[in-house]
Design an enzyme around this catalytic site. Structure first.
Site, PDB file in Angstrom:
ATOM      1  N   GLU A  97       0.814  -1.213   0.000  1.00 40.30           N
ATOM      2  CA  GLU A  97       0.000   0.000   0.000  1.00 40.30           C
ATOM      3  C   GLU A  97       0.855   1.274   0.000  1.00 40.30           C
ATOM      4  O   GLU A  97       0.382   2.350   0.367  1.00 40.30           O
ATOM      5  CB  GLU A  97      -0.945  -0.009   1.198  1.00 40.30           C
ATOM      6  CG  GLU A  97      -1.918  -1.172   1.193  1.00 40.30           C
ATOM      7  CD  GLU A  97      -2.855  -1.160   2.379  1.00 40.30           C
ATOM      8  OE1 GLU A  97      -3.702  -0.252   2.450  1.00 40.30           O
ATOM      9  OE2 GLU A  97      -2.749  -2.051   3.243  1.00 40.30           O
TER      10      GLU A  97
ATOM     11  N   TYR B 187      -9.291   4.201  -5.780  1.00 43.12           N
ATOM     12  CA  TYR B 187      -8.179   5.129  -5.869  1.00 43.12           C
ATOM     13  C   TYR B 187      -7.977   5.790  -7.224  1.00 43.12           C
ATOM     14  O   TYR B 187      -7.201   6.735  -7.334  1.00 43.12           O
ATOM     15  CB  TYR B 187      -6.882   4.401  -5.473  1.00 43.12           C
ATOM     16  CG  TYR B 187      -6.919   3.890  -4.061  1.00 43.12           C
ATOM     17  CD1 TYR B 187      -6.957   4.763  -2.988  1.00 43.12           C
ATOM     18  CD2 TYR B 187      -6.934   2.526  -3.799  1.00 43.12           C
ATOM     19  CE1 TYR B 187      -7.008   4.300  -1.682  1.00 43.12           C
ATOM     20  CE2 TYR B 187      -6.975   2.046  -2.496  1.00 43.12           C
ATOM     21  CZ  TYR B 187      -7.007   2.939  -1.452  1.00 43.12           C
ATOM     22  OH  TYR B 187      -7.063   2.475  -0.160  1.00 43.12           O
TER      23      TYR B 187
ATOM     24  N   ARG C  12     -11.889   3.529  10.789  1.00 46.79           N
ATOM     25  CA  ARG C  12     -13.031   3.396   9.879  1.00 46.79           C
ATOM     26  C   ARG C  12     -13.517   1.964   9.933  1.00 46.79           C
ATOM     27  O   ARG C  12     -12.721   1.020   9.895  1.00 46.79           O
ATOM     28  CB  ARG C  12     -12.613   3.752   8.456  1.00 46.79           C
ATOM     29  CG  ARG C  12     -13.776   4.103   7.531  1.00 46.79           C
ATOM     30  CD  ARG C  12     -13.321   4.192   6.088  1.00 46.79           C
ATOM     31  NE  ARG C  12     -13.047   2.867   5.541  1.00 46.79           N
ATOM     32  CZ  ARG C  12     -11.931   2.551   4.885  1.00 46.79           C
ATOM     33  NH1 ARG C  12     -10.961   3.428   4.725  1.00 46.79           N
ATOM     34  NH2 ARG C  12     -11.766   1.316   4.416  1.00 46.79           N
TER      35      ARG C  12
ATOM     36  N   ASP D  73     -15.970  -0.786   8.077  1.00 43.30           N
ATOM     37  CA  ASP D  73     -16.691  -1.089   6.847  1.00 43.30           C
ATOM     38  C   ASP D  73     -17.831  -2.058   7.139  1.00 43.30           C
ATOM     39  O   ASP D  73     -17.648  -3.066   7.829  1.00 43.30           O
ATOM     40  CB  ASP D  73     -15.748  -1.685   5.815  1.00 43.30           C
ATOM     41  CG  ASP D  73     -14.685  -0.695   5.359  1.00 43.30           C
ATOM     42  OD1 ASP D  73     -14.908   0.526   5.517  1.00 43.30           O
ATOM     43  OD2 ASP D  73     -13.637  -1.131   4.851  1.00 43.30           O
TER      44      ASP D  73
ATOM     45  N   GLU E 167     -14.824  -5.173   8.135  1.00 44.48           N
ATOM     46  CA  GLU E 167     -13.473  -5.018   8.666  1.00 44.48           C
ATOM     47  C   GLU E 167     -13.287  -3.626   9.275  1.00 44.48           C
ATOM     48  O   GLU E 167     -14.138  -2.749   9.116  1.00 44.48           O
ATOM     49  CB  GLU E 167     -12.415  -5.242   7.583  1.00 44.48           C
ATOM     50  CG  GLU E 167     -12.476  -4.267   6.431  1.00 44.48           C
ATOM     51  CD  GLU E 167     -11.436  -4.590   5.354  1.00 44.48           C
ATOM     52  OE1 GLU E 167     -10.336  -3.999   5.404  1.00 44.48           O
ATOM     53  OE2 GLU E 167     -11.727  -5.426   4.475  1.00 44.48           O
TER      54      GLU E 167
ATOM     55  N   ASN F 134     -10.334  -0.450   9.705  1.00 45.13           N
ATOM     56  CA  ASN F 134      -9.093   0.134   9.227  1.00 45.13           C
ATOM     57  C   ASN F 134      -8.615   1.121  10.280  1.00 45.13           C
ATOM     58  O   ASN F 134      -9.308   2.093  10.580  1.00 45.13           O
ATOM     59  CB  ASN F 134      -9.327   0.839   7.886  1.00 45.13           C
ATOM     60  CG  ASN F 134      -8.050   1.249   7.198  1.00 45.13           C
ATOM     61  OD1 ASN F 134      -7.121   1.745   7.834  1.00 45.13           O
ATOM     62  ND2 ASN F 134      -7.997   1.056   5.895  1.00 45.13           N
TER      63      ASN F 134
ATOM     64  N   GLY G 214      -7.377   5.747   4.799  1.00 48.02           N
ATOM     65  CA  GLY G 214      -6.844   6.591   3.744  1.00 48.02           C
ATOM     66  C   GLY G 214      -7.196   8.056   3.942  1.00 48.02           C
ATOM     67  O   GLY G 214      -8.257   8.396   4.467  1.00 48.02           O
TER      68      GLY G 214
END
Length: 319
Positions: free
Chosen positions: A29, A223, A261, A263, A276, A278, A282
């Site tokens: 990443e 992205y 975050r 999801d 999941e 994070n 991002g």
């Protein structure tokens, strides 16, 4: 809780001292992390913070040993940035860092173990199979029932994710698994709305419903593409309260703190399903936490300030 934030605790940038913005690294990443890190760096500097980019963990370790920084804004996506390594390093040297600590970071980097914790807490998440290296993907998919997703347990940004509608679609995942050294997660596909909920402290931000132009929200849609729709808030007021409460419960159950975050999918039959967490979300131009923060009047720079502010404990402020 509703998405209502109190005023910032600090107004003078000097309170943060010299800040390392940890970005880049050598993982899969890297490019996304570089984009996120540049955004954070520019935002903090625009608010007067003495912020400096540090690329990767070895460079950070050297800088910490040299006494160059007072705290770290961690935006190193995936790998050692989110698996507890950075958090443990900084904790050992007493350097505050944004986001979750060792436990929450290490646990949520592993999607399989996160789901096991959620299940033990009675929180909803799709049925899944844990696939060790060499496992029979055909047998696992037949047991779970198509369609399924196959993904590495410890990667992010949709790296190595396969959407498998039927057995005829499974071969690319089988080929990937043959060359992948880690565990894979095979998960029942959820049919319905794709949602994400940003967390800042004890606050759930408005959800975002993601509507990609293609069939699903892959790396390109995240992205690169400009035609993905992000609807915020993503649900009715009543449903917003439900998904916010679920996201906070999932975040806390996994030992997370600071910001992150969660999801979530809304299955047409089973309702909300956790996917999941994070712990270093991002912060690019396409990223979701900044979009949700903007919905409640918090611009990008103010969001970065608020995340960094959480590295100063309330008891320190009260002295």
């Amino acid at each position: 809780m509703s998405a209502t934030l109190s005023a910032p605790r600090f107004t003078e940038p000097g309170v943060f001292g010299r800040v390392a913005v940890l970005l880049g690294g050598s993982g899969s990443e890297r490019e996304v992390s570089l984009q996120s890190g540049q955004g954070v760096l520019d935002a903090l500097r625009s608010r007067g913070v003495d912020a400096h980019a540090v690329d990767g963990v070895p460079a950070l370790a050297q800088a910490i040993l040299a006494g160059k920084f007072d705290r770290v804004f961690n935006i190193l996506h995936g790998g050692d940035g989110e698996n507890g390594v950075v958090q443990g390093l900084l904790e050992a040297f007493g350097i505050p860092c944004t986001g979750s600590g060792v436990l929450g970071s290490a646990l949520t980097m592993d999607k399989i173990r996160t789901k096991q914790v959620w299940m033990s807490e009675g929180l909803p998440t799709p049925r899944f199979a844990r696939l060790a290296p060499g496992a029979d993907l055909h047998a696992a998919a037949a047991s779970l029932g198509y369609p399924v997703f196959v993904k590495p347990s410890c990667e992010g940004s949709s790296v190595g994710v396969f959407r498998v509608i039927s057995e005829a679609d499974l071969q690319p995942a089988v080929e990937f698994a043959a060359g992948y050294a880690g565990e894979l997660l095979m998960e029942q596909m959820v049919r319905g709305d794709e949602l994400t909920v940003g967390i800042i402290g004890d606050i759930a931000l408005p959800s975002i419903r993601i509507v990609p132009a293609g069939e699903w929200y892959d790396y390109h849609a995240k992205y690169i593409a400009d035609d993905t729709q992000y609807l915020c808030p993503g649900m009715s007021p009543e449903d917003e309260a439900e998904v916010g409460a679920l996201a906070l419960a999932a975040f806390r159950a996994a030992g997370c703190s600071g910001w992150g975050r969660v999801d979530v999918m809304r299955d047409i039959e089973r309702g909300l399903q956790l996917i999941e967490v994070n712990t270093a979300p991002g912060m690019t131009s396409h990223s979701l936490v900044p979009k949700a923060a903007a919905q409640i009047g918090m611009d990008y720079a103010a969001l970065c300030w608020r995340v960094l502010e959480a590295t100063i404990p309330v008891e320190v402020e009260a002295r």
